[in-house]
Design a protein around this motif. Structure first.
Motif, PDB file in Angstrom:
ATOM      1  N   TYR A   1      40.900  15.065  34.944  1.00  0.00           N
ATOM      2  CA  TYR A   1      40.249  16.617  35.046  1.00  0.00           C
ATOM      3  C   TYR A   1      39.397  16.536  33.928  1.00  0.00           C
ATOM      4  CZ  TYR A   1      38.101  15.380  40.165  1.00  0.00           C
ATOM      5  OH  TYR A   1      37.602  15.063  41.067  1.00  0.00           O
ATOM      6  N   LEU A   2      40.768  17.568  33.004  1.00  0.00           N
ATOM      7  CA  LEU A   2      40.572  17.984  32.240  1.00  0.00           C
ATOM      8  C   LEU A   2      39.992  17.338  30.453  1.00  0.00           C
ATOM      9  CD1 LEU A   2      42.795  21.374  32.209  1.00  0.00           C
ATOM     10  CD2 LEU A   2      40.521  20.849  32.690  1.00  0.00           C
ATOM     11  N   ASP A   3      41.016  16.091  30.704  1.00  0.00           N
ATOM     12  CA  ASP A   3      40.645  14.617  29.807  1.00  0.00           C
ATOM     13  C   ASP A   3      39.096  14.260  29.882  1.00  0.00           C
ATOM     14  OD1 ASP A   3      43.347  14.771  28.432  1.00  0.00           O
ATOM     15  OD2 ASP A   3      43.821  12.770  30.084  1.00  0.00           O
ATOM     16  N   LYS A   4      38.814  14.424  31.060  1.00  0.00           N
ATOM     17  CA  LYS A   4      37.502  13.900  31.252  1.00  0.00           C
ATOM     18  C   LYS A   4      36.654  14.889  30.422  1.00  0.00           C
ATOM     19  CE  LYS A   4      33.760  11.853  34.517  1.00  0.00           C
ATOM     20  NZ  LYS A   4      34.153  12.457  36.106  1.00  0.00           N
ATOM     21  N   GLU A   5      36.737  16.493  30.070  1.00  0.00           N
ATOM     22  CA  GLU A   5      35.846  17.216  30.063  1.00  0.00           C
ATOM     23  C   GLU A   5      36.376  16.825  28.805  1.00  0.00           C
ATOM     24  OE1 GLU A   5      33.830  18.765  31.884  1.00  0.00           O
ATOM     25  OE2 GLU A   5      34.122  18.140  33.030  1.00  0.00           O
TER      26      GLU A   5
ATOM     27  N   VAL B   1      46.933  26.461  31.851  1.00  0.00           N
ATOM     28  CA  VAL B   1      47.066  26.625  33.299  1.00  0.00           C
ATOM     29  C   VAL B   1      48.126  26.684  33.785  1.00  0.00           C
ATOM     30  CG1 VAL B   1      46.530  24.782  35.479  1.00  0.00           C
ATOM     31  CG2 VAL B   1      44.567  24.982  33.060  1.00  0.00           C
ATOM     32  N   LEU B   2      48.753  27.791  34.729  1.00  0.00           N
ATOM     33  CA  LEU B   2      49.739  28.046  34.941  1.00  0.00           C
ATOM     34  C   LEU B   2      50.049  28.211  36.257  1.00  0.00           C
ATOM     35  CD1 LEU B   2      53.240  28.917  33.982  1.00  0.00           C
ATOM     36  CD2 LEU B   2      51.997  31.260  33.884  1.00  0.00           C
ATOM     37  N   ASP B   3      51.343  27.018  36.468  1.00  0.00           N
ATOM     38  CA  ASP B   3      51.509  26.777  38.173  1.00  0.00           C
ATOM     39  C   ASP B   3      52.972  28.325  38.400  1.00  0.00           C
ATOM     40  OD1 ASP B   3      51.739  26.489  40.887  1.00  0.00           O
ATOM     41  OD2 ASP B   3      54.140  25.532  40.268  1.00  0.00           O
TER      42      ASP B   3
ATOM     43  N   ILE C   1      45.059  32.597  30.286  1.00  0.00           N
ATOM     44  CA  ILE C   1      45.791  32.169  31.498  1.00  0.00           C
ATOM     45  C   ILE C   1      45.466  32.036  32.320  1.00  0.00           C
ATOM     46  CG2 ILE C   1      48.449  32.257  32.248  1.00  0.00           C
ATOM     47  CD1 ILE C   1      49.874  33.489  29.583  1.00  0.00           C
ATOM     48  N   ILE C   2      45.290  30.853  33.641  1.00  0.00           N
ATOM     49  CA  ILE C   2      44.977  30.420  34.655  1.00  0.00           C
ATOM     50  C   ILE C   2      46.114  30.360  35.249  1.00  0.00           C
ATOM     51  CG2 ILE C   2      43.434  29.631  36.151  1.00  0.00           C
ATOM     52  CD1 ILE C   2      41.549  28.648  33.797  1.00  0.00           C
TER      53      ILE C   2
ATOM     54  N   PRO D   1      39.353  20.583  41.536  1.00  0.00           N
ATOM     55  CA  PRO D   1      39.482  21.120  40.296  1.00  0.00           C
ATOM     56  C   PRO D   1      38.431  21.089  39.364  1.00  0.00           C
ATOM     57  CG  PRO D   1      40.439  18.523  41.220  1.00  0.00           C
ATOM     58  CD  PRO D   1      39.628  19.642  42.467  1.00  0.00           C
ATOM     59  N   ARG D   2      37.425  20.667  40.095  1.00  0.00           N
ATOM     60  CA  ARG D   2      35.758  21.298  39.546  1.00  0.00           C
ATOM     61  C   ARG D   2      36.181  22.540  39.281  1.00  0.00           C
ATOM     62  NH1 ARG D   2      34.329  16.646  42.912  1.00  0.00           N
ATOM     63  NH2 ARG D   2      33.230  14.749  41.625  1.00  0.00           N
ATOM     64  N   GLU D   3      36.177  23.788  40.229  1.00  0.00           N
ATOM     65  CA  GLU D   3      36.476  24.802  40.075  1.00  0.00           C
ATOM     66  C   GLU D   3      37.064  25.047  38.553  1.00  0.00           C
ATOM     67  OE1 GLU D   3      37.036  29.112  42.635  1.00  0.00           O
ATOM     68  OE2 GLU D   3      37.655  26.711  43.535  1.00  0.00           O
ATOM     69  N   LEU D   4      38.468  24.346  39.059  1.00  0.00           N
ATOM     70  CA  LEU D   4      39.260  24.478  37.981  1.00  0.00           C
ATOM     71  C   LEU D   4      38.924  24.548  36.507  1.00  0.00           C
ATOM     72  CD1 LEU D   4      41.917  25.999  36.914  1.00  0.00           C
ATOM     73  CD2 LEU D   4      42.562  23.312  37.603  1.00  0.00           C
ATOM     74  N   VAL D   5      37.612  23.745  36.475  1.00  0.00           N
ATOM     75  CA  VAL D   5      37.357  23.312  34.876  1.00  0.00           C
ATOM     76  C   VAL D   5      36.440  24.186  34.431  1.00  0.00           C
ATOM     77  CG1 VAL D   5      35.970  21.344  33.676  1.00  0.00           C
ATOM     78  CG2 VAL D   5      37.846  20.709  35.253  1.00  0.00           C
ATOM     79  N   ALA D   6      35.905  24.604  36.229  1.00  0.00           N
ATOM     80  CA  ALA D   6      34.609  25.567  35.159  1.00  0.00           C
ATOM     81  C   ALA D   6      35.200  27.330  35.131  1.00  0.00           C
ATOM     82  CB  ALA D   6      33.644  26.307  36.985  1.00  0.00           C
ATOM     83  N   ARG D   7      36.469  27.349  35.931  1.00  0.00           N
ATOM     84  CA  ARG D   7      36.732  28.639  35.358  1.00  0.00           C
ATOM     85  C   ARG D   7      37.525  27.828  34.130  1.00  0.00           C
ATOM     86  NH1 ARG D   7      39.356  32.018  40.140  1.00  0.00           N
ATOM     87  NH2 ARG D   7      38.125  31.329  41.236  1.00  0.00           N
ATOM     88  N   VAL D   8      38.134  27.182  33.728  1.00  0.00           N
ATOM     89  CA  VAL D   8      38.799  26.721  32.129  1.00  0.00           C
ATOM     90  C   VAL D   8      37.813  27.270  30.653  1.00  0.00           C
ATOM     91  CG1 VAL D   8      39.353  24.604  30.328  1.00  0.00           C
ATOM     92  CG2 VAL D   8      41.071  25.280  33.153  1.00  0.00           C
TER      93      VAL D   8
END
Length: 231
Positions: free
Chosen positions: A21-25, A51-53, A76-77, A106-113
């Motif tokens: 998803y991030l590659d796509k952006e 982006v950290l687990d 850091i997310i 994943p879309r929400e993560l992209v928005a937060r990034v």
């Protein structure tokens, strides 16, 4: 120039999905399965955002976050299966800028990034302008170059969020800030957690600096009282 993102996640399925998803952006993504490998990457080519687990083999995400914050302020997310408020507060207190609970979109993560990178872009010039400043408020002194705090001439070890809160209050002594204001200024507009996080910060700072005139404004928030000698 492409923004670079470090993704630290030991679950290969989640790691691959996030990377895709991030590659796509259009971001340059380095996907890593451990904090140890992420630290090696950081030393060679630090990214613009992490982006950290949290639950990682070996060094966990909390420890990695602490180590990053010793030298870097990049966003850091945190992504984690832990959804208790205490876990979120701990992650944010150790330096996380955002906290996303699994399973997530994943879309929400992209928005937060995107929001964190935008916020970092806006904040960074201001930090650079004031990077050589010494902020003084009574017995409190903050060194912006080192991001270090001194009280009555003695250095006091503070976390990233503790330092940020001190800086806000010290720049405008006697000015009363509401808890909501401090949440936004320290954690950002995208933080939706409890304002208890502010109370916890204040409690820890009072413990570390016993005579610091950090006052409660009942029913509102906090202020740093000026011209008060507690020596």
């Amino acid at each position: 120039m492409k923004r670079s993102i470090g993704v630290v996640e030991d679950d290969p399925n989640i790691r691959d999905i996030v990377k895709a998803y991030l590659d796509k952006e259009g971001y340059h993504v380095e996907a890593l399965n451990s904090a140890e490998r992420a630290w090696e990457f950081f030393e060679q080519s630090p990214p613009d955002l992490w982006v950290l687990d949290i639950m990682l083999p070996g060094m966990d995400g909390y420890e990695f976050c602490k180590r990053i914050r010793q030298t870097s302020e990049v966003p850091i997310i945190i992504i984690s299966a832990k959804d208790d408020e205490v876990d979120k507060i701990l992650g944010l207190e150790l330096g996380g800028d955002d906290y996303l609970t699994k399973p997530f979109s994943p879309r929400e993560l992209v928005a937060r990034v995107k929001r964190q990178l935008k916020r970092w872009t806006v904040m960074k010039p201001e930090e650079e302008e004031t990077s050589d400043m010494i902020i003084e408020a009574g017995h409190l002194s903050l060194n912006e170059t080192e991001r270090s705090a001194y009280f009555k001439g003695e250095e006091v070890e503070v976390t990233t969020k503790e330092y940020d809160l001190l800086k806000i209050l010290a720049r405008k002594e006697n000015r009363a800030y509401s808890r909501e204001e401090l949440l936004i200024k320290v954690w950002g507009e995208d933080y939706f957690g409890s304002d208890r996080a502010v109370d916890d910060l204040v409690k820890r700072l009072r413990k570390k600096m016993k005579d610091l005139p950090l006052e409660t404004v009942w029913g509102h928030g906090y202020r740093l009282r000026a011209h008060r000698d507690n020596s």
